[in-house]
Scaffold this motif. Structure first.
Motif, PDB file in Angstrom:
ATOM      1  N   ALA A   1      -3.984   5.152  -1.288  1.00 38.48           N
ATOM      2  CA  ALA A   1      -4.952   5.936  -0.515  1.00 38.48           C
ATOM      3  C   ALA A   1      -4.398   7.324  -0.261  1.00 38.48           C
ATOM      4  N   TYR A   2      -5.287   8.253   0.063  1.00 34.80           N
ATOM      5  CA  TYR A   2      -4.886   9.622   0.413  1.00 34.80           C
ATOM      6  C   TYR A   2      -5.216   9.853   1.878  1.00 34.80           C
ATOM      7  N   TYR A   3      -4.286  10.456   2.563  1.00 34.68           N
ATOM      8  CA  TYR A   3      -4.419  10.668   3.995  1.00 34.68           C
ATOM      9  C   TYR A   3      -5.333  11.868   4.263  1.00 34.68           C
ATOM     10  N   ALA A   4      -6.307  11.682   5.146  1.00 36.39           N
ATOM     11  CA  ALA A   4      -7.173  12.812   5.517  1.00 36.39           C
ATOM     12  C   ALA A   4      -6.602  13.508   6.751  1.00 36.39           C
TER      13      ALA A   4
ATOM     14  N   SER B   1       0.820  -1.216   0.000  1.00 31.65           N
ATOM     15  CA  SER B   1       0.000   0.000   0.000  1.00 31.65           C
ATOM     16  C   SER B   1       0.843   1.251   0.000  1.00 31.65           C
ATOM     17  N   GLN B   2       0.239   2.293  -0.535  1.00 26.90           N
ATOM     18  CA  GLN B   2       0.866   3.617  -0.527  1.00 26.90           C
ATOM     19  C   GLN B   2      -0.147   4.618  -0.027  1.00 26.90           C
ATOM     20  N   VAL B   3       0.270   5.439   0.911  1.00 21.06           N
ATOM     21  CA  VAL B   3      -0.624   6.494   1.370  1.00 21.06           C
ATOM     22  C   VAL B   3       0.016   7.838   1.022  1.00 21.06           C
ATOM     23  N   VAL B   4      -0.709   8.627   0.224  1.00 16.34           N
ATOM     24  CA  VAL B   4      -0.210   9.956  -0.140  1.00 16.34           C
ATOM     25  C   VAL B   4      -0.551  10.899   1.018  1.00 16.34           C
ATOM     26  N   MET B   5       0.469  11.509   1.568  1.00 20.10           N
ATOM     27  CA  MET B   5       0.312  12.324   2.771  1.00 20.10           C
ATOM     28  C   MET B   5      -0.037  13.779   2.387  1.00 20.10           C
ATOM     29  N   PRO B   6      -0.484  14.586   3.371  1.00 17.49           N
ATOM     30  CA  PRO B   6      -0.879  15.964   3.062  1.00 17.49           C
ATOM     31  C   PRO B   6       0.243  16.807   2.444  1.00 17.49           C
ATOM     32  N   ASP B   7       1.501  16.463   2.715  1.00 16.65           N
ATOM     33  CA  ASP B   7       2.587  17.230   2.091  1.00 16.65           C
ATOM     34  C   ASP B   7       2.981  16.617   0.752  1.00 16.65           C
ATOM     35  N   SER B   8       2.173  15.664   0.281  1.00 21.93           N
ATOM     36  CA  SER B   8       2.317  14.957  -0.995  1.00 21.93           C
ATOM     37  C   SER B   8       3.456  13.934  -0.985  1.00 21.93           C
ATOM     38  N   SER B   9       4.090  13.720   0.162  1.00 20.38           N
ATOM     39  CA  SER B   9       5.042  12.606   0.259  1.00 20.38           C
ATOM     40  C   SER B   9       4.232  11.305   0.307  1.00 20.38           C
ATOM     41  N   VAL B  10       4.923  10.172   0.087  1.00 22.82           N
ATOM     42  CA  VAL B  10       4.213   8.898   0.056  1.00 22.82           C
ATOM     43  C   VAL B  10       4.724   7.999   1.178  1.00 22.82           C
ATOM     44  N   THR B  11       3.799   7.473   1.976  1.00 21.71           N
ATOM     45  CA  THR B  11       4.168   6.505   3.003  1.00 21.71           C
ATOM     46  C   THR B  11       3.860   5.112   2.477  1.00 21.71           C
ATOM     47  N   GLU B  12       4.927   4.290   2.394  1.00 21.61           N
ATOM     48  CA  GLU B  12       4.746   2.915   1.913  1.00 21.61           C
ATOM     49  C   GLU B  12       4.451   2.015   3.100  1.00 21.61           C
TER      50      GLU B  12
END
Ligand code: ZN
Length: 583
Positions: free
Chosen positions: A578-581, A532-543
């Motif tokens: 996914a995108y982080y809220a 999974s990849q989560v796109v964070m609010p600063d547009s970095s990606v958390t794997e």
């Protein structure tokens, strides 16, 4: 007569039940209704038992209808009850002079030169909400009459329509100003003929000098017949850009020099700057106050709800209204709504996208509705926040956290829970005595939604269970320390290396370790993980890895990754994106 055969009484109860249901989110409350009915029909006091059985049957019938259906019935049969009910429900203050008009009409009027962002939420939601509260009309009007500087773009008309729909703002009528140039010309001609507007050929500095001194410029005094000739020359392309403007006359003594003889129409070289909808068809284009001012009257606007920076525009437009014998609509000017840390400047958004700083209009760093939608910020949260702020003339500053807390309340109740392990590391648990079956609820307060089931099977001589845990949790692990794997069992850390941690089974029950306040951590059985990849609010990606059940999710689902945060699923396939809220 038996009460249940009394159709008049039944109808009376049905009305009470429907009104009560609409006021209580779709479910009528029997208790409150009995009191109300006995209050109005005292003769029934001796027959309470019989009455409550009739009420019960009517209530269960009413409660089986959807809230939307209930509202339709109420609105159709007892429309007079709705104004009051809805106002109470939403807590917006009553609209000034709403009773003066047969139909309340409001509008939202964007320039389609960019996507919409949170800065527009107030204008949209308050205007729409008031139209609904008073069973009125909400108009969307595209103000696209500047093909040169604030140049509209075709894609934004659609994105604006989409954003309004997403926000729940239903548009009753739509207008596009670039379709209406003949109308603006017609009224301009009237203003000129009546001596209330004129064609000004002065260079701007000269004009400013004159008006600052409260003196008319030389063009102002020419008779209407000459003005009309110049006006026709303008329309026929006889003036180049900057050579002539039409001005609406005001008192030259008006205390605000910016109001004096304001510009109403100007020439734009549409050969050079064609309009995206009407091309080079017109060279004379109305400025904001002429087009918006005429349209507000012609579209029967009753209430204009807008930022207080428009106050001077009202002063300007009122001159034109008086020349045309019109009454200016009710104008409500609210203060600026600032969101700390949100990028809300249209020009910066457009520039950033051009330069590649942002990935698009839905880049998570932006405060556009497209970005908020992608992150899982719900329109309900935005609406609730805007209505709570209400209409105030003072400026309001909110933080992202304010919006998140509204959103969290909504998502907390609606979102299912899943495990996500960011930056995974292997945890080997030795001496696990048996196979464990962990059942975790999809939602802690909603058992009816079901559970996720994990099977954990020890393998090999050392009865080892292999799990994924997050690097952050692993970093907090020291030898001898005890941790609890959520809803599974407790482990004691033995040793750790860069890419794995070794622990021993400690005990099963949470009660054993509750007193020593162990950390509860999420985990995923090795081999079942979904990358999974989560796109964070600063547009970095958390794997990381999400649990296997996430494969069943559909795009747009908003879920909570436990101990991580709420996310909106963007795509699920071999991998989940996914995108982080927010937390
Ligand atoms: Zn002049």
């Amino acid at each position: 007569m038996a009460l249940e055969n009394d159709s008049e009484l039944k109808e009376f109860i049905r009305k009470a039940a429907l009104l009560n249901a609409v006021g209580h989110g779709g479910k009528a409350q029997t208790g409150a209704m009995i009191g109300k009915i006995l209050g109005e029909k005292q003769e029934l006091r001796s027959r309470v038992k019989e009455l409550s059985s009739v009420i019960n049957s009517v209530v269960s019938e009413v409660n089986s209808l959807s809230l939307a259906k209930q509202k339709v019935i109420v609105e159709k049969n007892w429309p007079e009850t709705q104004k009051r009910l809805k106002v109470e429900e939403k807590r917006l203050p009553p609209l000034t002079n709403a009773d003066k008009y047969p139909t309340v009409v409001t509008r939202f009027s964007p320039n389609p030169d960019c996507v919409l962002h949170l800065g527009s939420a107030r204008a949209i939601l308050l205007s729409h909400e008031y139209a609904r509260l008073y069973n009125g009309k909400f108009i969307l009007r595209f103000e696209d009459t500047d093909p040169k500087i604030k140049r509209p773009s075709l894609k934004f008309y659609d994105s604006i329509r989409k954003d309004l729909k997403w926000l729940g703002a239903k548009v009753d009528e739509e207008y596009i100003q670039s379709d209406r140039l003949p109308i603006y010309y017609e009224y301009t001609e009237k203003l000129i003929t009546d001596g209330n507007a004129y064609v000004c050929e002065c260079i701007p500095e000269e004009f400013r000098k004159q008006t600052t001194a409260k003196q008319p410029c030389p063009c102002r005094e020419l008779p209407p017949t000459e003005q009309l000739e110049k006006w026709n020359t303008m329309l026929n392309g006889g003036y180049k850009e900057g050579q002539a403007v039409v001005r609406v006359k005001t008192e030259l003594e008006n205390p605000n020099p910016a109001v004096r003889d304001w510009p109403a129409l100007r020439v734009i070289d549409t050969k050079k700057y064609p309009h995206p909808r009407v091309g080079s068809k017109y060279v004379v284009w109305p400025l904001y106050n002429l087009a918006a001012g005429l349209d507000d009257h012609l579209m029967s606007m009753t209430h204009i709800i807008r930022g207080k920076e428009h106050y001077t525009n009202m002063v300007r437009q009122k001159y034109m209204y008086s020349y045309l014998g019109w009454t200016y609509p009710e104008a409500i000017h609210y203060g600026r709504l600032k969101i700390i840390g949100a990028f809300l400047s249209k020009s910066k958004i457009v520039q950033g996208i051009k330069e590649g700083t942002y990935t698009g209009y839905d880049d998570p760093r932006l405060g556009t509705f497209a970005a908020l939608r992608k992150r899982g910020i719900t329109p309900e949260a935005i609406k609730k926040m805007i209505i709570d702020v209400g209409i105030k003339s003072n400026d309001v500053t909110l933080s992202w956290e304010t919006l998140f807390s509204y959103n969290r309340k909504i998502l907390d109740a609606s979102s299912n829970r899943y495990f996500f392990v960011p930056q995974p590391i292997e945890l080997k648990v030795l001496q696990t005595p048996r196979i464990f079956l962990a059942k975790l609820p999809l939602h802690p307060d909603k058992p009816e939604r079901g559970v996720r089931v994990f099977t954990v099977t020890p393998e090999g001589e050392e009865e080892t269970v292999s799990l994924w845990i997050s690097r952050k949790d692993a970093e907090a692990m020291e030898s001898e320390k005890i941790f609890r794997l959520m809803e599974l069992f407790n482990v004691r850390i033995e040793s750790k290396s860069d890419d794995s941690v070794t622990a021993k089974f400690f005990s099963e029950s949470y009660e054993d370790v509750r007193k020593i306040r162990v950390q509860l951590i999420q985990w995923i059985p090795k081999g079942t993980e979904l990358p999974s990849q989560v796109v964070m609010p600063d547009s970095s990606v958390t794997e990381g890895f999400a649990e296997a059940d996430c494969k069943k999710l559909k795009p747009d689902a908003i879920i909570q990754f436990e101990r991580f945060g709420f996310v909106r699923v963007n795509e699920v396939d071999q991998k989940l994106v996914a995108y982080y809220a927010h937390k």
